[in-house]
Design an enzyme around this catalytic site. Sequence first.
Site, mmCIF file in Angstrom:
data_model
loop_
_atom_site.group_PDB
_atom_site.id
_atom_site.type_symbol
_atom_site.label_atom_id
_atom_site.label_comp_id
_atom_site.label_asym_id
_atom_site.label_seq_id
_atom_site.Cartn_x
_atom_site.Cartn_y
_atom_site.Cartn_z
ATOM 1 N N LYS A 72 99.603 39.455 -78.151
ATOM 2 C CA LYS A 72 99.980 38.176 -78.751
ATOM 3 C C LYS A 72 100.618 38.443 -80.107
ATOM 4 C CE LYS A 72 97.926 33.637 -79.866
ATOM 5 N NZ LYS A 72 96.666 32.829 -79.860
ATOM 6 N N SER A 148 96.928 28.384 -77.433
ATOM 7 C CA SER A 148 98.116 28.928 -78.042
ATOM 8 C C SER A 148 98.541 30.282 -77.460
ATOM 9 C CB SER A 148 97.913 29.081 -79.550
ATOM 10 O OG SER A 148 96.905 30.026 -79.830
ATOM 11 N N SER A 172 92.088 28.958 -77.344
ATOM 12 C CA SER A 172 93.429 29.500 -77.114
ATOM 13 C C SER A 172 93.533 30.674 -76.158
ATOM 14 C CB SER A 172 94.061 29.906 -78.439
ATOM 15 O OG SER A 172 94.666 28.788 -79.011
HETATM 16 N N1 GLN Z 1 94.272 24.028 -79.350
HETATM 17 C C1 GLN Z 1 93.489 24.334 -80.513
HETATM 18 C C2 GLN Z 1 94.310 24.089 -81.749
HETATM 19 O O1 GLN Z 1 95.384 23.644 -81.644
HETATM 20 C C3 GLN Z 1 92.973 25.737 -80.449
HETATM 21 C C4 GLN Z 1 93.944 26.757 -80.869
HETATM 22 C C5 GLN Z 1 93.380 28.145 -80.896
HETATM 23 O O2 GLN Z 1 92.327 28.426 -80.311
HETATM 24 N N2 GLN Z 1 94.054 29.012 -81.627
HETATM 25 O O3 GLN Z 1 93.894 24.331 -82.832
#
Ligand code: GLN
Length: 481
Positions: A72, A148, A172
């Site tokens: 990532k 994400s 994410s």
């Molecule tokens: N969807 C969540 C957010 O927008 C989690 C994102 C994540 O785990 N990095 O913050």
Amino acid sequence: MSLANETLASLRRRLAAREISPADIIRDLAAAIEAKNPSVGAYLSWDVDAAVTEAEQTDTSLPLGGVPIAIKDNINVTGQPCTCGSKILAENYRSPYDATSIRQLRAGGALPFGRLNMDEFAMGSSTENSALGVTRNPWDLDRIPGGSSGGSASSVASATAIAALGSDTGGSIRQPAALCGVVGVKPTYGRVSRFGLVAFASSLDQIGTLTKTVEDSALVLNHLCGHDPLDSTSLNEPVPDFAAALGRDIKGLRIGLPKEYFISGIHPAVADAVRAAIKTLESLGARVEEISLPHTDAGVSTYYILAPAEASANLARFDGVRYGHRTANATDILDHYFSSRAEGFGPEVKRRILLGTYVLSSGYYDAYYLKAQRARTLIRRDFEEAFQKVDVIVSPTAPSPAHKMGELKNNPLQAYLEDVFTIPANLAGLPAMSVPSGFAEEGGKKLPVGIQIIGKALDEVTMLRVAHAFEQASGLSHLAP
Ligand code: GLN
């Protein structure tokens, strides 16, 4: 068959037998990326020549010797870009060092290969917040891969990566894994060093794996986990052999179903898949009982105060001086900061910085930030109590299968609510993972659905054992669109 379609475990066997070489794997992956990335868009960049050179030098006698792992784009690998899906880092940042997670993988013989798209600074659940490109769900190219870590999930699902690293702050890793039909593991907070992971919300961030099978995740986690003096929140605990723990039966194991997680508004196919999964687990001898996590409904609002608060502090370093894009036409020093940040950050990141700055500001700190910290404690206690009675907790991973692209783009609140099942494990610091548990049918397309398994703190072993037993019994393993 292209080596890109194989699991990590099978590649390891073939490498050990000297049937194939590490460079063969890189070449097959490169061909798969060339063929599929124009439509899927999982990768932002990949350097084949450098990887082949490195592959030729790897020691294949090491446990992960010669296995490429895609990364990532918020985890630092020496000499490579690390854009975090943001314009602010895309122009001129090159990592001067390896994150500890990367050093540990290299020590196990693995090769970091390729950089994966993500929501900007890991803020989002669809990868649509990336400033650098579109990533699609390999099961239906009109749909989001989740986020994400959307690039991580779609690379593994489209067989352009053997395994990938992601990061999970509120879901994410698990949510995109569920939406793309792969296995996603977020270990206990502190199990994997955060040193070299670009911070979003430091008290919640955790690096983990996305793979085709549970066994592959266990094999990577064996090397990823471990104490790191460079991360003050890293746990100094022995790391068990996760892979060796797989395969034991789950007879008599107690599985809790939180009644608050089976709310109305769950997509019927998700509800069906969870019900079927529970039957399977019962048929394997597990004892399933209802439990209560009474503060579940406070999870999303607690997270969307604490995570932006931490982000607003963590993202202060991207100011065009210490890091990041520098505006070309500032009139004075203040204008320099304002313009560099205004030009570099996208709308979701700006929204989070505003939210975070607001909840930390004097006069509002007690009402929001402090109150959210108290709610976090209550949520953590809910789990402590539940885990007196059960060994793992099972729930849906996400309330619905993958949305169409653009569907939630202008509705951030609805998008935040999609994190309802994944956020609590981050707030409580618990290990949690998603495994494929079935399919939904939408518009003639099969869309994967996942179940989440949450473990006790530091008990990834039991969580992985349950996931593995379920995967073997359900046959929902190594899925390909
Ligand atoms: N969807 C969540 C957010 O927008 C989690 C994102 C994540 O785990 N990095 O913050």
